[in-house]
Scaffold this active site. Sequence first.
Site, PDB file in Angstrom:
ATOM      1  N   HIS A  61       0.759  -1.227  -0.102  1.00  0.00           N
ATOM      2  CA  HIS A  61      -0.156  -0.101  -0.095  1.00  0.00           C
ATOM      3  C   HIS A  61       0.815   1.215   0.036  1.00  0.00           C
ATOM      4  O   HIS A  61       2.190   1.143   0.161  1.00  0.00           O
ATOM      5  CB  HIS A  61      -0.850  -0.114   1.209  1.00  0.00           C
ATOM      6  CG  HIS A  61      -0.292   0.098   2.527  1.00  0.00           C
ATOM      7  ND1 HIS A  61       0.589  -0.917   2.970  1.00  0.00           N
ATOM      8  CD2 HIS A  61      -0.194   0.908   3.572  1.00  0.00           C
ATOM      9  CE1 HIS A  61       0.798  -0.550   4.175  1.00  0.00           C
ATOM     10  NE2 HIS A  61       0.295   0.526   4.684  1.00  0.00           N
ATOM     11  N   HIS A  82       7.398  -5.608  10.878  1.00  0.00           N
ATOM     12  CA  HIS A  82       6.633  -4.468  11.087  1.00  0.00           C
ATOM     13  C   HIS A  82       6.317  -3.971  12.494  1.00  0.00           C
ATOM     14  O   HIS A  82       5.233  -3.711  12.883  1.00  0.00           O
ATOM     15  CB  HIS A  82       5.250  -4.077  10.000  1.00  0.00           C
ATOM     16  CG  HIS A  82       4.841  -3.070  10.030  1.00  0.00           C
ATOM     17  ND1 HIS A  82       3.758  -2.368  10.613  1.00  0.00           N
ATOM     18  CD2 HIS A  82       4.843  -2.032   8.934  1.00  0.00           C
ATOM     19  CE1 HIS A  82       3.338  -1.277  10.271  1.00  0.00           C
ATOM     20  NE2 HIS A  82       4.163  -0.932   9.057  1.00  0.00           N
ATOM     21  N   ASP A 129       5.796   4.518   5.099  1.00  0.00           N
ATOM     22  CA  ASP A 129       6.853   3.685   5.604  1.00  0.00           C
ATOM     23  C   ASP A 129       6.782   2.267   4.696  1.00  0.00           C
ATOM     24  O   ASP A 129       7.759   1.602   5.109  1.00  0.00           O
ATOM     25  CB  ASP A 129       6.564   3.333   7.265  1.00  0.00           C
ATOM     26  CG  ASP A 129       4.922   2.589   7.329  1.00  0.00           C
ATOM     27  OD1 ASP A 129       4.076   3.039   6.569  1.00  0.00           O
ATOM     28  OD2 ASP A 129       4.851   1.881   8.376  1.00  0.00           O
TER      29      ASP A 129
END
Length: 308
Positions: free
Chosen positions: A62, A269, A66
């Site tokens: 997406h 993440h 980040d």
Amino acid sequence: MNLEAFILGSGGMMPLPNRHLTSVLLRREGELFLFDGGEGTQVSLKRLNLRWKKISVIFVSHTHADHVTGIPGLLMLSSQVDRDDPLYIIGPPRIAEYIETSRRVLDMYINYEIVVKEITEPGIVYQGDGFHVRAFNLRHTKPCLGYVLEEDRRPGIFHPEKADALGVPRGPLWSRLQSGETVTAADGREVRPEDVLGETRSGRKFSFVTDSLAFPEIADEVHGSDFFVCEGMFERALEESAREKKHMTAEQAAYLAKAAEVKKMALIHYSPRYTDYDLKQLLKEAQNIFPGTILTRDRMVYPIEYID
């Protein structure tokens, strides 16, 4: 045929001195595939001495910063070497706008073809020799995709004694049989691959999921993965916060891994609130549910082996 995963960055939201933003590179027999490109991607590529010019495709989950801020620098870096093959960039809607705007505003010099493909429907988004990559929808604050790279099934084990019994002489004909080709034996009989091969064997499966609520369909998509890279951004105590931000906890990721019967899950993440020491809590909570969980670390290398 080698298949290896390189963790280029394991952090989320903001980079830390020893934790770049999320990026995973998959190397399959010399061909490279990049999944997300957060800030610091180039640094890890350089430190791992990986040949970035061999990157065939960048798969983007997406367009949050980040996950994409490392891509413009990578595009410019690739112009420093000769490149004949196009670079494919595959991602959700607006990834083409991001790439084009970056090229225009930064006045990039690009000496190779860039092909951008926006995904609006789940399904197979890329095919190569002996494998394909499939995208599926996740649930985040904006359109977000998970990816699965899955190899084709392999021929079964070759049984030389069967070939001998059927009158197929040792040599090139054996190789042709192992490649799936029907051959003619010395007495003129046709011998088919299935006459001398065992049951077909599975290929390998790599899955990448980050920035999403946990929901059961993810397990269906990644089922049986040999290496499942999944976000584990928060500990159980912050589950409500994770839900509000449309992320998942390490424990929720573990439940998905268990339901999907994956071989190994690698958490990624992480929230910057966690120091490297604090990550042990995420690992503990996940391993209580799915013991085959590991923590990713920047520049970690994980070989993905055939199960047989």
